[in-house]
Design an enzyme around this catalytic site. Structure first.
Site, mmCIF file in Angstrom:
data_model
loop_
_atom_site.group_PDB
_atom_site.id
_atom_site.type_symbol
_atom_site.label_atom_id
_atom_site.label_comp_id
_atom_site.label_asym_id
_atom_site.label_seq_id
_atom_site.Cartn_x
_atom_site.Cartn_y
_atom_site.Cartn_z
ATOM 1 N N CYS A 115 0.631 -1.561 0.908
ATOM 2 C CA CYS A 115 0.447 0.152 -0.030
ATOM 3 C C CYS A 115 1.296 1.318 -0.043
ATOM 4 C CB CYS A 115 -0.726 0.032 1.031
ATOM 5 S SG CYS A 115 -1.929 1.700 1.644
ATOM 6 N N CYS A 118 -0.093 4.584 2.489
ATOM 7 C CA CYS A 118 -0.642 4.085 3.975
ATOM 8 C C CYS A 118 -0.139 2.612 4.473
ATOM 9 C CB CYS A 118 -1.778 5.272 5.010
ATOM 10 S SG CYS A 118 -3.413 4.719 3.758
ATOM 11 N N SER A 119 -1.118 2.306 4.625
ATOM 12 C CA SER A 119 -0.949 0.751 4.868
ATOM 13 C C SER A 119 -2.425 -0.318 4.866
ATOM 14 C CB SER A 119 -0.724 0.786 6.709
ATOM 15 O OG SER A 119 -0.839 1.320 7.337
#
Length: 222
Positions: A115, A118-119
Site C-alpha cells: 500500500c 498508507c498501510s
C-alpha cells in the site's frame, strides 16, 4: 523483463497519509508507560494480544483460504471471480476486508502486495499488518525495485519470472494465493494450511519456505 506495477489507484483512502511514525510511536509508548505505572494494564498481556493478532488469528484465516483453493478447484475459481464472497463464505469478513481480490502466483508470475500511500491491509484474513509493511522504505521500494526487496526477504526469483505489484486501497485489498508446493498432493486442508505463512500471502515468501517464519523476519528495510 520489466516488473509490472498494477496501481489500481482510485486510491480514495479514508486515513491520513503520514509517512512519519516516530511521533505516534512516542505517544503510544508514553501512554503505555503511564497506564502501566498506574497499574491499569499489563504490558506482557498487551504484547501477547498483539502477537496473537499479528501471527496467529489473522494469518490462520488466510492460510485456510489458500489451502481450500489448492484442494478445491471450484473454490479457487470462485476466488478468482469474487474473492470477497468466497472468503466470506468461510466466515472471514470485516471492516478491513469488505472488498477483496485474490491474485494467484503461477510458474510465470509472482505477485507482491503493498500500500503505497498508507498501510491498507486485509485484517480479516491476515491479522494486523507487520511493522515492515507500514514502513516508508517497503512502501516505496516494493514498487521501484520489487526484485531487490524480495531478495532482502530471502526470496530470489528466476530472472524470467514476472513480478506484479498490486497497490492496496481502502476500497480494495489483495490476498496472494501462493503456488502449491510440490509433493503435497495427498495432504488435507489442515496440513496444507500449515505450509502457508503470512508473508507468503503478501508475496514476500513462498509457501513451505523455512526462511521466513509466520511472524516474518524483516522488521525494517534500509
Amino acid at each position: 523483463m520489466h516488473d509490472d506495477h498494477n496501481d489500481d489507484h482510485g486510491h480514495h483512502h479514508d486515513h491520513a497519509h503520514d509517512n512519519h511514525y516516530s511521533d505516534m510511536q512516542a505517544r503510544v509508548k508514553a501512554l503505555e508507560t503511564l497506564l502501566t505505572e498506574k497499574g491499569l494494564i499489563d504490558p506482557a498481556a498487551i504484547d501477547a494480544i498483539v502477537e496473537t493478532y499479528e501471527t496467529k488469528v489473522g494469518p490462520r484465516n488466510g492460510a485456510h483460504v489458500v489451502a481450500k483453493a489448492w484442494n478445491n478447484p471450484e473454490f479457487a475459481a470462485w476466488l478468482r471471480r469474487d474473492a470477497t464472497a468466497a472468503i466470506a463464505s468461510l466466515g472471514y469478513t470485516g471492516r478491513q476486508g469488505e472488498h477483496m481480490r485474490a491474485v494467484f502466483n503461477t510458474a510465470d508470475t509472482h505477485n507482491l502486495i503493498v500500500c503505497t500511500l498508507c498501510s491498507c491491509y486485509p485484517w480479516s484474513v491476515l491479522g494486523l499488518p507487520p511493522v515492515w509493511y507500514k514502513a516508508p522504505a517497503y512502501r516505496s521500494r516494493a514498487v521501484i525495485d520489487p526484485r531487490g526487496v524480495l531478495a532482502e526477504f530471502g526470496l530470489t526469483l528466476p530472472v524470467n519470472k514476472k513480478i506484479r505489484v498490486w497497490d492496496s486501497t481502502a476500497e480494495l485489498r489483495y490476498l496472494v494465493i501462493p503456488e502449491r508446493p510440490a509433493g503435497t498432493e495427498g495432504m488435507d486442508e489442515a496440513a496444507l494450511a500449515g505450509l502457508v505463512s503470512r508473508d507468503a500471502m503478501i508475496g514476500t515468501a513462498i509457501a513451505g519456505s523455512s526462511k521466513i517464519s509466520a511472524a516474518g523476519s524483516q522488521e525494517a528495510l534500509p
